[in-house]
Motif scaffolding. Structure first.
Motif, mmCIF file in Angstrom:
data_model
loop_
_atom_site.group_PDB
_atom_site.id
_atom_site.type_symbol
_atom_site.label_atom_id
_atom_site.label_comp_id
_atom_site.label_asym_id
_atom_site.label_seq_id
_atom_site.Cartn_x
_atom_site.Cartn_y
_atom_site.Cartn_z
ATOM 1 N N GLY A 155 0.844 -1.193 0.000
ATOM 2 C CA GLY A 155 0.000 0.000 0.000
ATOM 3 C C GLY A 155 0.872 1.232 0.000
ATOM 4 O O GLY A 155 1.781 1.365 -0.816
ATOM 5 N N SER A 156 0.634 2.169 0.940
ATOM 6 C CA SER A 156 1.405 3.414 0.973
ATOM 7 C C SER A 156 1.955 3.675 2.367
ATOM 8 O O SER A 156 1.309 3.387 3.373
ATOM 9 C CB SER A 156 0.544 4.600 0.524
ATOM 10 O OG SER A 156 -0.497 4.850 1.451
ATOM 11 N N LEU A 157 3.162 4.220 2.386
ATOM 12 C CA LEU A 157 3.834 4.621 3.619
ATOM 13 C C LEU A 157 4.389 6.019 3.375
ATOM 14 O O LEU A 157 5.210 6.223 2.478
ATOM 15 C CB LEU A 157 4.955 3.644 3.960
ATOM 16 C CG LEU A 157 5.812 3.952 5.187
ATOM 17 C CD1 LEU A 157 5.019 3.706 6.462
ATOM 18 C CD2 LEU A 157 7.073 3.090 5.193
ATOM 19 N N VAL A 158 3.948 6.996 4.178
ATOM 20 C CA VAL A 158 4.281 8.398 3.918
ATOM 21 C C VAL A 158 4.783 9.058 5.210
ATOM 22 O O VAL A 158 4.246 8.823 6.294
ATOM 23 C CB VAL A 158 3.049 9.158 3.378
ATOM 24 C CG1 VAL A 158 3.403 10.606 3.039
ATOM 25 C CG2 VAL A 158 2.465 8.453 2.165
ATOM 26 N N ASP A 159 5.813 9.901 5.060
ATOM 27 C CA ASP A 159 6.291 10.751 6.156
ATOM 28 C C ASP A 159 6.576 9.943 7.418
ATOM 29 O O ASP A 159 6.151 10.301 8.523
ATOM 30 C CB ASP A 159 5.257 11.849 6.469
ATOM 31 C CG ASP A 159 5.058 12.815 5.316
ATOM 32 O OD1 ASP A 159 6.050 13.115 4.637
ATOM 33 O OD2 ASP A 159 3.916 13.255 5.088
ATOM 34 N N SER A 160 7.306 8.853 7.280
ATOM 35 C CA SER A 160 7.513 7.935 8.400
ATOM 36 C C SER A 160 8.969 7.503 8.506
ATOM 37 O O SER A 160 9.736 7.587 7.538
ATOM 38 C CB SER A 160 6.621 6.697 8.234
ATOM 39 O OG SER A 160 5.248 7.045 8.267
ATOM 40 N N VAL A 161 9.335 7.042 9.691
ATOM 41 C CA VAL A 161 10.643 6.440 9.945
ATOM 42 C C VAL A 161 10.439 4.968 10.263
ATOM 43 O O VAL A 161 9.707 4.625 11.200
ATOM 44 C CB VAL A 161 11.369 7.126 11.121
ATOM 45 C CG1 VAL A 161 12.598 6.320 11.533
ATOM 46 C CG2 VAL A 161 11.786 8.538 10.753
#
Length: 466
Positions: A155-161
């Motif tokens: 899916g999507s992974l945004v603005d993350s560590v």
């Protein structure tokens, strides 16, 4: 009459179905099964017992601890929304479960910090399987010893560590979810594995399936290799990596029979120069001023309006690569000139602007060095959830609470101490005054030293109060 009764039944049925969606709340001390705002339940109950379309708020605080972590995976049983509490600090979840948080029904997850010390081989702090999910503004840290993974995503992974500090760990992993082809878009993420043999970003597949990993404005950095891709001997298996304004330098490919496609490091819009972090060994992946990732990303609405800290996503000429935007230090206030002195004289001893260095925090001790006696000001800030309104991340109100979530930085308190020339140590457990104490959590601290000669440049450190 019959038609009226049937129509009424249909309307009643529709209303009943809509009423099933609920707002659920979890707190560190929650119990029972009510899970409402007045009587929140445990985090396990709030998530695992949620029904389709439920909204689960994880209230701020610490769930579990290093010494006594949660042992039950936090898994969805339907398509739900899980997030930190609006206007508050990001909750920190200490766990040794695999996964720490598991998403298998296409749920949305945002504004949480998962610290997972599980020992399962390729266990994940956050894991998405079966159906694509939407994840943003999260921190996922895998501490365990057996090839542990910060984030396993589709899916999507945004603005993350997503990061791993254990040996041979993965920052992020995209894998076929048996048996299905899968894809993931990783946008403005920091994907790091700091320990020996670790890989920043991993994509692998088998059984003739296809895995697609797209890196946009993301950086992958690993002690073993930045990017690792592998396939099985099946000639139909395909692993493809697409990169746009991404940062990675080293690639490891294992290809016994399938097809692997990875853009060479530094090709096209990508860069290969190593990012420069504030304190990667301790999980502080903020950029320093010399990092090549600053202003090196591609501007787009899909980047979101804020970074992981809640700062504007475009603070400079362009968005940065990675989860954080570089925030330039506040310049020292100019010292007004003396009124027409009769002749220039050298500054008196002790009246040169102080130099602040070697700042740190360990075992309840704030430490710093000063070139001259000065007053040192510590400003404690925290990341808190907000809502996006007209491109800005603002505090949550009842009018905007259904807007898309974001994170913003707020000041929690200020501590002022007197320092002497040389090394200084201040015992600090979170108490600012006799009446005010910072709650447990993670803080970014801005430090400035001031004396009669002016102010030092602002320094920065990260600390956790337990």
């Amino acid at each position: 009459m019959v038609q009226v009764l049937c129509t009424t039944g249909i309307i009643f049925g529709m209303w009943t179905s809509g009423a099933l969606a609920a707002n659920r709340y979890a707190s560190p001390t929650g119990s029972g099964t009510s899970c409402n705002q007045a009587t929140p339940c445990s985090i396990v109950t709030a998530i695992s017992a949620a029904s389709a379309s439920d909204d689960v708020t994880i209230e701020p605080g610490t769930y579990g601890s290093h010494a006594t972590p949660l042992s039950t995976p936090l898994t969805d049983s339907a398509d739900i929304t899980i997030h930190g509490q609006a206007g508050q600090s990001r909750p920190v979840i200490y766990t040794n479960a695999n996964p720490g948080i598991g998403i298998s029904h296409g749920s949305a997850l945002s504004d949480v910090d998962v610290e997972d010390n599980n020992s399962s081989i390729r266990g994940s702090a956050i894991e998405v399987v079966s159906q694509p999910a939407t994840i943003d503004h999260v921190i996922a840290h895998a501490l365990g010893p057996n090839i542990e993974v910060g984030c396993t995503v589709i899916g999507s992974l945004v603005d993350s560590v997503c990061w791993s500090s254990g040996p041979n760990g993965y920052g992020v992993r995209v894998v076929d979810s048996g048996p299905f082809s899968q894809s993931a878009t990783l946008r403005n993420d920091t994907l790091v594995a700091t320990n020996t043999g670790g890989f920043g970003a991993v994509a692998n597949s088998g059984g003739g399936w296809t895995v697609q990993m797209t890196l946009i404005n993301s950086l992958a950095h690993g002690a073993g290799a930045d990017v690792f891709v592998s396939s099985d001997p099946n000639p139909q298996t395909t692993v493809s990596v697409t990169a746009d304004h991404a940062n990675y330098a080293t690639i490891t490919e294992v290809q016994p029979g399938g097809t692997i496609m990875v853009p060479p490091a530094g090709s096209g819009t990508n860069q290969a120069a190593a990012p420069v972090f504030a304190d990667p060994a301790n999980g502080d992946f903020h950029e320093l001023g010399s990092s090549p990732t600053i202003d090196a990303g591609a501007d787009a609405a899909l980047n979101g309006s804020t970074d992981l800290d809640g700062n504007l996503r475009e603070l400079g000429a362009h968005t940065d690569i990675g989860a954080y935007e570089f925030v330039p230090p506040t310049p020292p206030s100019p010292t007004p000139p003396s009124p027409t002195p009769p002749s220039p004289t050298p500054p008196a001893p002790g009246h040169a602007a102080p130099v602040l260095s070697h700042t740190g925090y360990a075992d309840t001790a704030l430490t710093f060095d000063l070139s001259a006696a000065a007053t040192v000001r510590f400003v404690f800030t925290e990341r808190v959830p907000g809502r996006k309104v007209h491109g800005q991340c603002v505090a949550v109100t009842r009018h905007n609470r259904r807007h898309h979530g974001c994170s913003r930085t707020v000041t929690r308190g200020v501590l002022t101490v007197s320092g002497s020339s040389g090394s200084n140590t201040v015992h600090f457990t979170g108490r600012l005054t006799n009446r005010k104490k910072l709650p447990a959590g993670k803080y970014a601290v801005l430090l400035t030293a001031t004396n009669g000669g002016g102010s030092s440049p602002t320094d920065r450190l990260s600390l956790t109060i337990r």
